[in-house]
Scaffold this motif. Structure first.
Motif, PDB file in Angstrom:
ATOM      1  N   ARG A   5     -10.336   7.687  -1.353  1.00  0.00           N
ATOM      2  CA  ARG A   5      -8.962   7.260  -1.597  1.00  0.00           C
ATOM      3  C   ARG A   5      -8.243   7.040  -0.261  1.00  0.00           C
ATOM      4  O   ARG A   5      -7.538   6.062  -0.070  1.00  0.00           O
ATOM      5  CB  ARG A   5      -8.230   8.312  -2.440  1.00  0.00           C
ATOM      6  CG  ARG A   5      -6.868   7.917  -2.901  1.00  0.00           C
ATOM      7  CD  ARG A   5      -6.247   8.919  -3.901  1.00  0.00           C
ATOM      8  NE  ARG A   5      -6.524  10.314  -3.653  1.00  0.00           N
ATOM      9  CZ  ARG A   5      -7.404  11.051  -4.343  1.00  0.00           C
ATOM     10  NH1 ARG A   5      -8.102  10.518  -5.318  1.00  0.00           N
ATOM     11  NH2 ARG A   5      -7.588  12.323  -4.058  1.00  0.00           N
ATOM     12  N   GLY A   6      -8.470   7.934   0.692  1.00  0.00           N
ATOM     13  CA  GLY A   6      -7.857   7.796   2.012  1.00  0.00           C
ATOM     14  C   GLY A   6      -8.343   6.556   2.737  1.00  0.00           C
ATOM     15  O   GLY A   6      -7.551   5.835   3.350  1.00  0.00           O
ATOM     16  N   ALA A   7      -9.645   6.292   2.674  1.00  0.00           N
ATOM     17  CA  ALA A   7     -10.195   5.095   3.326  1.00  0.00           C
ATOM     18  C   ALA A   7      -9.646   3.832   2.678  1.00  0.00           C
ATOM     19  O   ALA A   7      -9.295   2.869   3.365  1.00  0.00           O
ATOM     20  CB  ALA A   7     -11.719   5.108   3.240  1.00  0.00           C
ATOM     21  N   ARG A   8      -9.542   3.851   1.356  1.00  0.00           N
ATOM     22  CA  ARG A   8      -9.009   2.686   0.641  1.00  0.00           C
ATOM     23  C   ARG A   8      -7.540   2.461   1.012  1.00  0.00           C
ATOM     24  O   ARG A   8      -7.121   1.346   1.291  1.00  0.00           O
ATOM     25  CB  ARG A   8      -9.163   2.910  -0.865  1.00  0.00           C
ATOM     26  CG  ARG A   8      -8.821   1.741  -1.719  1.00  0.00           C
ATOM     27  CD  ARG A   8      -9.126   1.992  -3.204  1.00  0.00           C
ATOM     28  NE  ARG A   8      -8.546   3.219  -3.716  1.00  0.00           N
ATOM     29  CZ  ARG A   8      -9.241   4.267  -4.149  1.00  0.00           C
ATOM     30  NH1 ARG A   8     -10.551   4.249  -4.146  1.00  0.00           N
ATOM     31  NH2 ARG A   8      -8.633   5.342  -4.598  1.00  0.00           N
ATOM     32  N   ASP A   9      -6.763   3.552   1.062  1.00  0.00           N
ATOM     33  CA  ASP A   9      -5.349   3.437   1.419  1.00  0.00           C
ATOM     34  C   ASP A   9      -5.181   2.982   2.857  1.00  0.00           C
ATOM     35  O   ASP A   9      -4.316   2.161   3.157  1.00  0.00           O
ATOM     36  CB  ASP A   9      -4.630   4.768   1.196  1.00  0.00           C
ATOM     37  CG  ASP A   9      -4.531   5.145  -0.279  1.00  0.00           C
ATOM     38  OD1 ASP A   9      -4.800   4.270  -1.133  1.00  0.00           O
ATOM     39  OD2 ASP A   9      -4.189   6.304  -0.563  1.00  0.00           O
ATOM     40  N   THR A  10      -6.012   3.495   3.753  1.00  0.00           N
ATOM     41  CA  THR A  10      -5.950   3.089   5.150  1.00  0.00           C
ATOM     42  C   THR A  10      -6.287   1.614   5.291  1.00  0.00           C
ATOM     43  O   THR A  10      -5.614   0.886   6.021  1.00  0.00           O
ATOM     44  CB  THR A  10      -6.922   3.937   6.005  1.00  0.00           C
ATOM     45  OG1 THR A  10      -6.543   5.309   5.881  1.00  0.00           O
ATOM     46  CG2 THR A  10      -6.887   3.526   7.460  1.00  0.00           C
ATOM     47  N   GLY A  11      -7.312   1.177   4.582  1.00  0.00           N
ATOM     48  CA  GLY A  11      -7.691  -0.240   4.618  1.00  0.00           C
ATOM     49  C   GLY A  11      -6.564  -1.123   4.126  1.00  0.00           C
ATOM     50  O   GLY A  11      -6.288  -2.181   4.694  1.00  0.00           O
ATOM     51  N   TRP A  12      -5.877  -0.678   3.087  1.00  0.00           N
ATOM     52  CA  TRP A  12      -4.771  -1.450   2.542  1.00  0.00           C
ATOM     53  C   TRP A  12      -3.629  -1.542   3.556  1.00  0.00           C
ATOM     54  O   TRP A  12      -3.069  -2.605   3.784  1.00  0.00           O
ATOM     55  CB  TRP A  12      -4.286  -0.815   1.242  1.00  0.00           C
ATOM     56  CG  TRP A  12      -3.057  -1.474   0.689  1.00  0.00           C
ATOM     57  CD1 TRP A  12      -1.805  -0.971   0.663  1.00  0.00           C
ATOM     58  CD2 TRP A  12      -2.970  -2.771   0.093  1.00  0.00           C
ATOM     59  NE1 TRP A  12      -0.954  -1.853   0.089  1.00  0.00           N
ATOM     60  CE2 TRP A  12      -1.637  -2.980  -0.266  1.00  0.00           C
ATOM     61  CE3 TRP A  12      -3.891  -3.776  -0.164  1.00  0.00           C
ATOM     62  CZ2 TRP A  12      -1.198  -4.145  -0.870  1.00  0.00           C
ATOM     63  CZ3 TRP A  12      -3.446  -4.929  -0.773  1.00  0.00           C
ATOM     64  CH2 TRP A  12      -2.126  -5.105  -1.114  1.00  0.00           C
ATOM     65  N   VAL A  13      -3.300  -0.413   4.176  1.00  0.00           N
ATOM     66  CA  VAL A  13      -2.222  -0.404   5.169  1.00  0.00           C
ATOM     67  C   VAL A  13      -2.582  -1.293   6.354  1.00  0.00           C
ATOM     68  O   VAL A  13      -1.747  -2.060   6.845  1.00  0.00           O
ATOM     69  CB  VAL A  13      -1.926   1.048   5.628  1.00  0.00           C
ATOM     70  CG1 VAL A  13      -1.013   1.074   6.838  1.00  0.00           C
ATOM     71  CG2 VAL A  13      -1.315   1.833   4.481  1.00  0.00           C
ATOM     72  N   GLU A  14      -3.838  -1.214   6.808  1.00  0.00           N
ATOM     73  CA  GLU A  14      -4.266  -2.056   7.927  1.00  0.00           C
ATOM     74  C   GLU A  14      -4.198  -3.535   7.564  1.00  0.00           C
ATOM     75  O   GLU A  14      -3.756  -4.350   8.364  1.00  0.00           O
ATOM     76  CB  GLU A  14      -5.683  -1.683   8.364  1.00  0.00           C
ATOM     77  CG  GLU A  14      -5.753  -0.355   9.079  1.00  0.00           C
ATOM     78  CD  GLU A  14      -7.187   0.083   9.337  1.00  0.00           C
ATOM     79  OE1 GLU A  14      -8.139  -0.640   8.963  1.00  0.00           O
ATOM     80  OE2 GLU A  14      -7.352   1.160   9.929  1.00  0.00           O
ATOM     81  N   ALA A  15      -4.635  -3.870   6.364  1.00  0.00           N
ATOM     82  CA  ALA A  15      -4.594  -5.273   5.934  1.00  0.00           C
ATOM     83  C   ALA A  15      -3.154  -5.764   5.859  1.00  0.00           C
ATOM     84  O   ALA A  15      -2.850  -6.897   6.257  1.00  0.00           O
ATOM     85  CB  ALA A  15      -5.278  -5.437   4.580  1.00  0.00           C
ATOM     86  N   GLN A  16      -2.263  -4.925   5.380  1.00  0.00           N
ATOM     87  CA  GLN A  16      -0.854  -5.302   5.296  1.00  0.00           C
ATOM     88  C   GLN A  16      -0.241  -5.475   6.684  1.00  0.00           C
ATOM     89  O   GLN A  16       0.506  -6.409   6.920  1.00  0.00           O
ATOM     90  CB  GLN A  16      -0.060  -4.258   4.498  1.00  0.00           C
ATOM     91  CG  GLN A  16      -0.362  -4.266   3.037  1.00  0.00           C
ATOM     92  CD  GLN A  16      -0.080  -5.614   2.407  1.00  0.00           C
ATOM     93  OE1 GLN A  16       0.967  -6.199   2.592  1.00  0.00           O
ATOM     94  NE2 GLN A  16      -1.040  -6.123   1.659  1.00  0.00           N
ATOM     95  N   SER A  17      -0.586  -4.580   7.617  1.00  0.00           N
ATOM     96  CA  SER A  17      -0.017  -4.699   8.963  1.00  0.00           C
ATOM     97  C   SER A  17      -0.578  -5.920   9.681  1.00  0.00           C
ATOM     98  O   SER A  17       0.129  -6.572  10.447  1.00  0.00           O
ATOM     99  CB  SER A  17      -0.250  -3.427   9.779  1.00  0.00           C
ATOM    100  OG  SER A  17      -1.621  -3.230  10.003  1.00  0.00           O
TER     101      SER A  17
END
Length: 172
Positions: A83-95
């Motif tokens: 879940r953390g990796a998925r959330d981090t990936g999402w935040v990185e993609a958004q940034s």
């Protein structure tokens, strides 16, 4: 919750051992999960899982429960890491998307649209028509099948061809 557990303990020897070992199981889970709240949640999950074993004998109930707790803690840690990796990936993609200037985004979107249009233009008319009815008009595949005089499976195949062509052309 403990009162409900005690009342139901007569149902199963495994539940009785659970109640007897609850303090140690809670410590094990708290140590592995990093907190008493997570440990309590895991204990509740264990209690619910024990209902599956009412009629099944277990050779060493205490060992079984501690193994069950360890496995549950490992599953929860793995889920949290995913879940953390998925959330981090999402935040990185958004940034990363935020770093692209608006005009550049518009140009990229226009280029992708041209690629999709070119890919669709290379398809047979019936495939193009099915794709447009489904994706642009939002029509159900059943209606498209009736209008084109083919089966729903046939519509699915036409859509698959269209998606494959779009993907292969770099537009999707």
């Amino acid at each position: 919750m403990v009162a409900a557990m005690v009342g139901a303990a007569a149902e199963s020897g495994l539940k009785a051992v659970f109640l007897a070992e609850r303090q140690m199981l809670a410590r094990l889970l708290a140590a592995r999960l990093g907190g008493a709240d997570d440990a309590e949640d895991a204990l509740q999950d264990m209690w619910l899982k024990l209902d599956q074993f009412v009629d099944r004998p277990v050779a060493d109930p205490a060992a079984y429960l501690f193994r069950m707790a360890a496995n549950l803690a490992a599953d929860r840690r793995l889920s949290a890491a995913r879940r953390g990796a998925r959330d981090t990936g999402w935040v990185e993609a958004q940034s990363e998307a935020d770093d692209i200037p608006d005009m550049e985004r518009v140009l990229i979107a226009r280029e992708r649209l041209r690629q999709v249009e070119a890919a669709l233009a290379s398809l047979p008319e019936r495939t193009q028509r099915a794709f447009r009815m489904f994706r642009l008009e939002g029509r159900p595949q059943r209606d498209i099948a009736a209008e084109l005089g083919i089966s729903v499976s046939g519509v699915e195949k036409l859509l698959q061809r269209a998606y494959r062509q779009i993907h292969d052309s770099g537009g999707g």
